[in-house]
Write an enzyme that holds these catalytic residues in place. Sequence first.
Site, PDB file in Angstrom:
ATOM      1  N   ASP A  88     -12.654  47.543   1.466  1.00  0.00           N
ATOM      2  CA  ASP A  88     -11.970  45.751   0.812  1.00  0.00           C
ATOM      3  C   ASP A  88     -13.166  46.332  -0.585  1.00  0.00           C
ATOM      4  O   ASP A  88     -14.031  45.896  -0.882  1.00  0.00           O
ATOM      5  CB  ASP A  88     -12.966  45.018   2.030  1.00  0.00           C
ATOM      6  CG  ASP A  88     -12.464  43.445   1.148  1.00  0.00           C
ATOM      7  OD1 ASP A  88     -11.222  43.409   1.817  1.00  0.00           O
ATOM      8  OD2 ASP A  88     -13.607  42.454   0.947  1.00  0.00           O
ATOM      9  N   ARG A 587      29.226   9.436   3.955  1.00  0.00           N
ATOM     10  CA  ARG A 587      27.865   9.852   5.110  1.00  0.00           C
ATOM     11  C   ARG A 587      27.653   8.369   5.837  1.00  0.00           C
ATOM     12  O   ARG A 587      27.427   7.612   6.894  1.00  0.00           O
ATOM     13  CB  ARG A 587      26.562   9.623   4.299  1.00  0.00           C
ATOM     14  CG  ARG A 587      26.392  11.013   3.202  1.00  0.00           C
ATOM     15  CD  ARG A 587      25.240   9.879   2.402  1.00  0.00           C
ATOM     16  NE  ARG A 587      24.044  10.666   3.283  1.00  0.00           N
ATOM     17  CZ  ARG A 587      23.372   9.641   4.424  1.00  0.00           C
ATOM     18  NH1 ARG A 587      23.156   8.417   4.123  1.00  0.00           N
ATOM     19  NH2 ARG A 587      22.046   9.825   5.093  1.00  0.00           N
TER      20      ARG A 587
END
Length: 678
Positions: A88, A587
């Site tokens: 790490d 729509r």
Amino acid sequence: MVLNPVISKLAGKLVVLASASPRRLEILRNAGLRFEVVPSWFKETLDKGLFKAPHEYAVETAKQKALEVARRMPFKHLKTPDIVIGADTIVSVDGMILEKPADKADAYRMLSSLSGKEHSVFTGVAIVLCHEKENEEVDYQLIEFYEETKVKFADLSDDMLWEYINSGEPMDKAGGYGIQALGGMLVEYVYGDFLNVVGFPLNHFCKQLDRIYNRCTSSSDQQSVSGLPSHNGTHALALTQPPPKPSAQSSHSPSSPAKHNPTSGSRPNSSAAPLHEVERKGSANEADGSCWTLVNSLSKHTEDREANLRDSENTLPLMTSRGQVIELNVTEQEDSEPKKEDLQRIVDLMDGFKASKALFTASKMCVFDLLQSRPGLDAAQVAQEIKASVKGTQCLLEACVSLGLLRSKERTCQKPVFENADLASRFLLTDAPCSLRGYIQHCNDTVWPLFSHLESAVQEGANQREKAFGKTSTDMFQDTFYKSQEVQLRFMDAMHSIAKVTGQAVATAFDLSRFKTACDLGGCTGAMAYEFTKAHPGLSVTVFDLPAVVEMSEHFHPLHTDNRMSFVGGDFFKDELPKADLYVLARILHDWPDEKVHVLLSKIADACSPGCGLLLSEIFLDEGRGGPRRGLLQALSMSEGSQRSATEYGLLLKSHGFTAVHVRHTDSLLDAMLCIKA
């Protein structure tokens, strides 16, 4: 090379790197080490405040990564490694630990804190030696150490920092920079191991392997070897005799000196790592979030290991040093490492509702309008203006930064200030030309409550307006327009904003020069009709909608003085339609049940003479109904209507005498189809 004396010792051994870091892979491969890659599942959530020094945090994280892989492999991969390497890397400046940045703003915070300063790069390394016994028990022994390298950054301007951040390089690197690539341009000098800054201290690692295989006795020896000197004054090798097995009643002996007390507040001895028993599931160590201790003599057939196997859902694929995946001798196809992008996609879906609500809330509280008029306010100033708590406002602003809606700017010794990102300026301001604010408010007030009852909607196959709003209606539009004027205007504002954004793409999808008059059915505020008149100078458009809509439409087009636009009130299901060469349905059809769709199309067909046109604009589903996502998600509102593909709409219109179907998939939110009456 210092590694050469121990290469022969590693021949035939299964060496595993518990990391997916491409930089560590490259460093070790270039050194001639043959190994497989099994990334650790350890969640790097250790509390940094518990560690006295930054290197202790890096070493502990590396140890947990290596131990997790060493414990998992015998059961999920059906093989026991000989060596597991965990590492790490962190950056430390002014006592702060910097890991990988979460986003660009975090990268800027990190890099600006390093500008003009010397900082330390620590890599903690853990080597776990695994010894498999005849009774299928496994002994684990640990060597852990760290390396520190000093790095000095030049004084960096904001322009240089952002240019580097926007390259994308900082996002997966500790401290937000990669010294081996573009980040090297930021560095004045390096004091120490350069490869340590890249991600792995190869020289120190090789010296430790030399101590293990050329200077120490084997792991079967009964004598303990500890206290060996190590480079950088770090952890030393510790190989100890395995302690006796625990009794059946407990996994620990209370008098055992090797037991680590997680509540004592002290860190494990960093210069000698004795062997320990691992805590069983549900023990105090796991309950308080402490790290595991080192494992010894853990049977493959204990109930604890079986429980661990059940708890682990996926296995990571083994990889050779050439990056080739090795097929494991297992029958479960699920035993493969989830790809990072797949995991991220699932997490994005899980968090999607949070992002939506953050957008809705910021829009409703006028955050974007405020920051447009007064950019550069801090969280406290914004909180005062929107009459909200400072804590809540801070969280909301930071969330909007992460979503790309706002930008934050750090100021020396002052609180960060916020301003609109380009996305907000284009779509989220009340007076923006392409503002979606009205539709966003509609989604918050109407769509969100409906979707909160989605389970019921799916079970019943019906709209949940009664549960969401306390009443039902056979006609949601009539229901909307018999409410208060405020509700009416809010609904119209939503339709207006969508029409403004999509109108130009729909109006310019086809050459309409053959048509002189058009009628926009259900045209609401006239925003779509206005785009038609702009795109086609020879076209006059009549907007036909409910009388209440027409009456209030003047709120939305005070500047529309073009005499080629007009409004007529009426119900397109009941009243006679205005005469026109072209009818526009944008729509409309997806909201209505089939019987009403056929009624409307029949009325349009009756009003049309041969050669008249019908322009339909909807979200056209793919023929296999696999997308687009927006149309399929919209269908979950369970309105009485249906989402259809272009082919399905074409057949529907053909049944009413319309032919010569032309389809355009636009780059906007709506697609378009032009049909001619035969």
